[in-house]
Design a protein around this motif. Sequence first.
Motif, PDB file in Angstrom:
ATOM      1  N   ASP A  57      21.784 -11.732  -4.431  1.00 43.99           N
ATOM      2  CA  ASP A  57      23.138 -11.502  -4.847  1.00 43.99           C
ATOM      3  C   ASP A  57      23.443 -10.158  -6.136  1.00 43.99           C
ATOM      4  OD1 ASP A  57      22.064 -12.684  -7.282  1.00 43.99           O
ATOM      5  OD2 ASP A  57      22.609 -14.740  -6.342  1.00 43.99           O
ATOM      6  N   GLU A  58      22.516  -9.651  -6.500  1.00 43.93           N
ATOM      7  CA  GLU A  58      22.728  -8.684  -7.509  1.00 43.93           C
ATOM      8  C   GLU A  58      22.656  -7.165  -6.866  1.00 43.93           C
ATOM      9  OE1 GLU A  58      20.121  -8.337 -10.748  1.00 43.93           O
ATOM     10  OE2 GLU A  58      20.023 -10.446 -10.948  1.00 43.93           O
ATOM     11  N   ASP A  59      23.708  -6.276  -6.986  1.00 41.73           N
ATOM     12  CA  ASP A  59      23.648  -5.061  -6.500  1.00 41.73           C
ATOM     13  C   ASP A  59      22.564  -4.367  -6.995  1.00 41.73           C
ATOM     14  OD1 ASP A  59      24.728  -3.047  -5.063  1.00 41.73           O
ATOM     15  OD2 ASP A  59      26.621  -2.763  -6.012  1.00 41.73           O
ATOM     16  N   GLY A  60      22.143  -3.581  -5.953  1.00 40.82           N
ATOM     17  CA  GLY A  60      20.907  -2.836  -6.309  1.00 40.82           C
ATOM     18  C   GLY A  60      20.102  -2.305  -5.210  1.00 40.82           C
ATOM     19  N   PRO A  61      18.896  -1.804  -5.594  1.00 44.04           N
ATOM     20  CA  PRO A  61      18.131  -1.033  -4.322  1.00 44.04           C
ATOM     21  C   PRO A  61      17.636  -2.232  -3.375  1.00 44.04           C
ATOM     22  CG  PRO A  61      17.033  -0.698  -6.425  1.00 44.04           C
ATOM     23  CD  PRO A  61      18.534  -1.337  -6.809  1.00 44.04           C
ATOM     24  N   LEU A  62      17.434  -3.383  -3.724  1.00 43.52           N
ATOM     25  CA  LEU A  62      16.845  -4.189  -2.675  1.00 43.52           C
ATOM     26  C   LEU A  62      17.942  -4.877  -2.177  1.00 43.52           C
ATOM     27  CD1 LEU A  62      14.488  -5.685  -1.652  1.00 43.52           C
ATOM     28  CD2 LEU A  62      14.462  -7.261  -3.482  1.00 43.52           C
ATOM     29  N   PHE A  63      19.229  -5.233  -2.644  1.00 35.01           N
ATOM     30  CA  PHE A  63      20.404  -5.681  -1.876  1.00 35.01           C
ATOM     31  C   PHE A  63      20.794  -4.796  -1.036  1.00 35.01           C
ATOM     32  CE2 PHE A  63      25.227  -6.589  -2.336  1.00 35.01           C
ATOM     33  CZ  PHE A  63      25.120  -7.675  -1.734  1.00 35.01           C
ATOM     34  N   ALA A  64      20.708  -3.378  -1.214  1.00 43.48           N
ATOM     35  CA  ALA A  64      21.275  -2.192  -0.240  1.00 43.48           C
ATOM     36  C   ALA A  64      20.248  -2.102   0.945  1.00 43.48           C
ATOM     37  CB  ALA A  64      21.275  -0.890  -0.909  1.00 43.48           C
ATOM     38  N   LEU A  65      18.560  -2.295   0.525  1.00 43.11           N
ATOM     39  CA  LEU A  65      17.884  -2.425   1.715  1.00 43.11           C
ATOM     40  C   LEU A  65      17.946  -3.464   2.775  1.00 43.11           C
ATOM     41  CD1 LEU A  65      15.258  -0.448   2.165  1.00 43.11           C
ATOM     42  CD2 LEU A  65      13.839  -2.154   1.147  1.00 43.11           C
ATOM     43  N   ALA A  66      18.154  -4.425   1.964  1.00 42.27           N
ATOM     44  CA  ALA A  66      18.135  -5.724   2.626  1.00 42.27           C
ATOM     45  C   ALA A  66      19.505  -5.894   3.675  1.00 42.27           C
ATOM     46  CB  ALA A  66      18.464  -7.163   1.748  1.00 42.27           C
ATOM     47  N   GLY A 319       5.372   2.586   0.218  1.00 48.30           N
ATOM     48  CA  GLY A 319       5.336   4.059   0.055  1.00 48.30           C
ATOM     49  C   GLY A 319       3.783   4.503   0.077  1.00 48.30           C
ATOM     50  N   GLU A 320       3.476   5.785  -0.125  1.00 48.52           N
ATOM     51  CA  GLU A 320       2.037   6.290   0.063  1.00 48.52           C
ATOM     52  C   GLU A 320       1.651   6.279  -1.376  1.00 48.52           C
ATOM     53  OE1 GLU A 320       2.047  10.401   1.195  1.00 48.52           O
ATOM     54  OE2 GLU A 320      -0.075  10.243   1.832  1.00 48.52           O
ATOM     55  N   HIS A 321       0.197   5.806  -1.145  1.00 50.24           N
ATOM     56  CA  HIS A 321      -0.650   5.902  -2.399  1.00 50.24           C
ATOM     57  C   HIS A 321      -0.472   7.188  -3.367  1.00 50.24           C
ATOM     58  CE1 HIS A 321      -4.164   5.800  -5.003  1.00 50.24           C
ATOM     59  NE2 HIS A 321      -4.050   4.300  -5.027  1.00 50.24           N
ATOM     60  N   PRO A 322      -0.349   6.933  -4.594  1.00 52.24           N
ATOM     61  CA  PRO A 322      -0.263   8.449  -5.479  1.00 52.24           C
ATOM     62  C   PRO A 322      -1.501   9.294  -5.494  1.00 52.24           C
ATOM     63  CG  PRO A 322      -0.427   6.264  -6.884  1.00 52.24           C
ATOM     64  CD  PRO A 322      -0.303   5.938  -5.503  1.00 52.24           C
ATOM     65  N   LYS A 323      -2.577   8.601  -5.334  1.00 47.78           N
ATOM     66  CA  LYS A 323      -3.744   9.446  -5.168  1.00 47.78           C
ATOM     67  C   LYS A 323      -4.390   9.688  -3.869  1.00 47.78           C
ATOM     68  CE  LYS A 323      -4.954   9.347 -10.003  1.00 47.78           C
ATOM     69  NZ  LYS A 323      -5.556   8.690 -11.048  1.00 47.78           N
ATOM     70  N   TYR A 324      -4.639   8.849  -3.133  1.00 46.10           N
ATOM     71  CA  TYR A 324      -5.198   8.770  -1.699  1.00 46.10           C
ATOM     72  C   TYR A 324      -4.183   9.275  -0.758  1.00 46.10           C
ATOM     73  CZ  TYR A 324      -9.393   6.259  -3.583  1.00 46.10           C
ATOM     74  OH  TYR A 324     -10.492   5.729  -4.301  1.00 46.10           O
ATOM     75  N   LYS A 325      -4.119  10.508  -0.117  1.00 44.25           N
ATOM     76  CA  LYS A 325      -3.176  10.770   0.745  1.00 44.25           C
ATOM     77  C   LYS A 325      -3.710  10.292   1.965  1.00 44.25           C
ATOM     78  CE  LYS A 325      -1.490  15.163   2.862  1.00 44.25           C
ATOM     79  NZ  LYS A 325      -0.540  14.294   3.594  1.00 44.25           N
ATOM     80  N   GLY A 326      -2.603   9.667   2.779  1.00 47.66           N
ATOM     81  CA  GLY A 326      -2.740   9.089   4.094  1.00 47.66           C
ATOM     82  C   GLY A 326      -3.075   7.451   3.750  1.00 47.66           C
ATOM     83  N   LEU A 327      -2.720   6.778   2.614  1.00 53.27           N
ATOM     84  CA  LEU A 327      -3.126   5.314   2.512  1.00 53.27           C
ATOM     85  C   LEU A 327      -1.617   5.066   1.964  1.00 53.27           C
ATOM     86  CD1 LEU A 327      -4.408   2.708   2.188  1.00 53.27           C
ATOM     87  CD2 LEU A 327      -4.960   3.396  -0.298  1.00 53.27           C
ATOM     88  N   PHE A 328      -0.926   4.092   2.948  1.00 52.46           N
ATOM     89  CA  PHE A 328       0.296   3.762   2.667  1.00 52.46           C
ATOM     90  C   PHE A 328       0.247   2.326   2.412  1.00 52.46           C
ATOM     91  CE2 PHE A 328       0.873   7.636   5.054  1.00 52.46           C
ATOM     92  CZ  PHE A 328       1.799   8.068   4.584  1.00 52.46           C
ATOM     93  N   ILE A 329       1.262   1.788   1.775  1.00 51.24           N
ATOM     94  CA  ILE A 329       1.260   0.452   1.431  1.00 51.24           C
ATOM     95  C   ILE A 329       2.712  -0.403   1.676  1.00 51.24           C
ATOM     96  CG2 ILE A 329       1.016  -1.287  -0.546  1.00 51.24           C
ATOM     97  CD1 ILE A 329      -0.798   1.113  -1.878  1.00 51.24           C
ATOM     98  N   ALA A 330       2.695  -1.381   2.140  1.00 49.10           N
ATOM     99  CA  ALA A 330       4.095  -2.191   2.346  1.00 49.10           C
ATOM    100  C   ALA A 330       3.791  -3.461   1.946  1.00 49.10           C
ATOM    101  CB  ALA A 330       4.316  -1.975   3.776  1.00 49.10           C
ATOM    102  N   THR A 331       4.147  -4.012   0.851  1.00 53.38           N
ATOM    103  CA  THR A 331       3.912  -5.461   0.588  1.00 53.38           C
ATOM    104  C   THR A 331       4.942  -5.729  -0.596  1.00 53.38           C
ATOM    105  OG1 THR A 331       2.110  -6.919  -0.328  1.00 53.38           O
ATOM    106  CG2 THR A 331       2.378  -4.869  -1.451  1.00 53.38           C
ATOM    107  N   GLY A 332       4.934  -7.157  -0.974  1.00 53.26           N
ATOM    108  CA  GLY A 332       5.579  -7.456  -2.094  1.00 53.26           C
ATOM    109  C   GLY A 332       6.888  -8.139  -1.687  1.00 53.26           C
ATOM    110  N   TYR A 333       7.083  -8.877  -0.298  1.00 55.48           N
ATOM    111  CA  TYR A 333       8.363  -9.008   0.138  1.00 55.48           C
ATOM    112  C   TYR A 333       8.962 -10.385  -0.473  1.00 55.48           C
ATOM    113  CZ  TYR A 333       7.496  -4.590   2.984  1.00 55.48           C
ATOM    114  OH  TYR A 333       7.676  -3.526   3.141  1.00 55.48           O
ATOM    115  N   TYR A 334       8.216 -10.904  -1.071  1.00 57.90           N
ATOM    116  CA  TYR A 334       8.440 -12.376  -1.578  1.00 57.90           C
ATOM    117  C   TYR A 334       9.297 -13.252  -0.542  1.00 57.90           C
ATOM    118  CZ  TYR A 334       9.571 -15.903  -5.019  1.00 57.90           C
ATOM    119  OH  TYR A 334       9.918 -17.097  -5.639  1.00 57.90           O
ATOM    120  N   ARG A 335      10.488 -13.534  -0.916  1.00 58.07           N
ATOM    121  CA  ARG A 335      11.189 -14.542   0.104  1.00 58.07           C
ATOM    122  C   ARG A 335      11.923 -13.965   1.037  1.00 58.07           C
ATOM    123  NH1 ARG A 335      12.771 -19.524  -3.224  1.00 58.07           N
ATOM    124  NH2 ARG A 335      14.306 -19.847  -1.514  1.00 58.07           N
ATOM    125  N   ASN A 336      11.835 -12.459   1.235  1.00 54.57           N
ATOM    126  CA  ASN A 336      12.697 -11.817   2.023  1.00 54.57           C
ATOM    127  C   ASN A 336      11.971 -11.035   3.184  1.00 54.57           C
ATOM    128  OD1 ASN A 336      15.339 -12.866   1.279  1.00 54.57           O
ATOM    129  ND2 ASN A 336      14.393 -12.271  -0.689  1.00 54.57           N
TER     130      ASN A 336
END
Length: 374
Positions: A57-66, A319-336
Amino acid sequence: MPNIYDAIVVGGGINGGSIAYNLAKKGKKVLLLEKDILASKSSGAAAGMLAAQVELDEDGPLFALAKESRSMFPSIAEEIKELSGIDIELVNKGMYKIALSEQEENEYKQIIDLQQQAGEQAEWISQEEIRRREPALSNAITGAMFIQKDGQVSAPKITEGFLKAAAVLGVVIKEYTEVFSFQVENGKIAGVITNVGKFESDTVIVAGGAWTQKLLSEAGVQLQTYPVKGECFSVRTHQPLITRTIFSPGCYLVPKMGGRLLVGATVKPNTFDQTVTVDGISSLMEKAKKLVTSIVDAEWEKAWAGIRPQTGDGLPYLGEHPKYKGLFIATGYYRNGILLSPITGEIIASLVTGESIPIDLTAFRIDRHVKTNV
Ligand code: FAD
Ligand code: GLY
């Protein structure tokens, strides 16, 4: 050179499936690796609510993405149906967030004001009106917030749908294949090492749900994540008890196809144990009976549990890992994670191919509190 790919996706849940599907749509040769069986973790356990306004319910980046992701479901449903034949059971009839006290009523009325100011539809429904619309609801309910655009899908079916559509577009999928570590050459990802050998690629995307951190530790990366167990059960009724999803913070009821009613979910942090407990199911039953008394006559179907991937600040890592080029991460979606799956696939595929995306990803950066010892 059979083991060389344009991209390797780690994780056969909904987000791995969506990422692989979107990369395949861009013509990439993709390999997807799952340590267990496909959709066997959180994605197969979820209730499938697309609760952008009800849960966030809180306006912010996750709300916009959702909200953006929610708007993608009608076209994703069509694409998946066309490619795989799977109906993801998209229902776009809205959701009720019900109040059980004056305090909740005041809180939800404030949320309605904020969401209306942000240009969204949200309305308060009186006790009399909600009971007229949903006669099975008990008189413990003092009223409800109604969100027209929040819907639902079948979580197991959309997960299977993304994976099958990806396979139709040429993605190679291997179950019982656990990624143990990464191959890195001169600071760039070169592939993965698994229980069945090495696979090469200059692009690896980790979408391992709550298990992502375990794998990233191998690369010396420490994200702020922790598992949160959720238990659910389902029953069957001859006549539907409710017409739309009824959500309250401790218990929700989601009417599914074929007279099924899904009841969720417990919230138990810091465990990877997927067993269903008597304590969990009995507490859910008590809450469900308080919302819809006649659920006591429903026929028992089954119970299950899944592990949600949560982060320290409640925002996903994307996004992409800050040090390893080519390593991307997509996690932490919790309840959504079901709600956020269409946009996740599109974002990661665009990051991999270097195309620009009209979304500010700053809030979801991997390095916002990443600690590395690489
Ligand atoms: P997962 O589904 O966990 O998939 C990750 C996969 O990666 C797993 O299959 C795992 O075995 C594999 N893996 C991990 N490590 C490795 C490795 N090293 N090698 C190979 N494979 C690996 N979300 C909603 O939007 N709406 C809801 O209504 C909703 N209800 C929920 C109800 C419950 C009870 C629970 C538990 C969750 C619910 N969620 C809901 C949340 C949602 O289920 C998750 O956010 C989402 O499924 C996460 O998807 P994922 O693909 O990121 O992870
Ligand atoms: N989004 C519902 C749950 O995670 O239980």
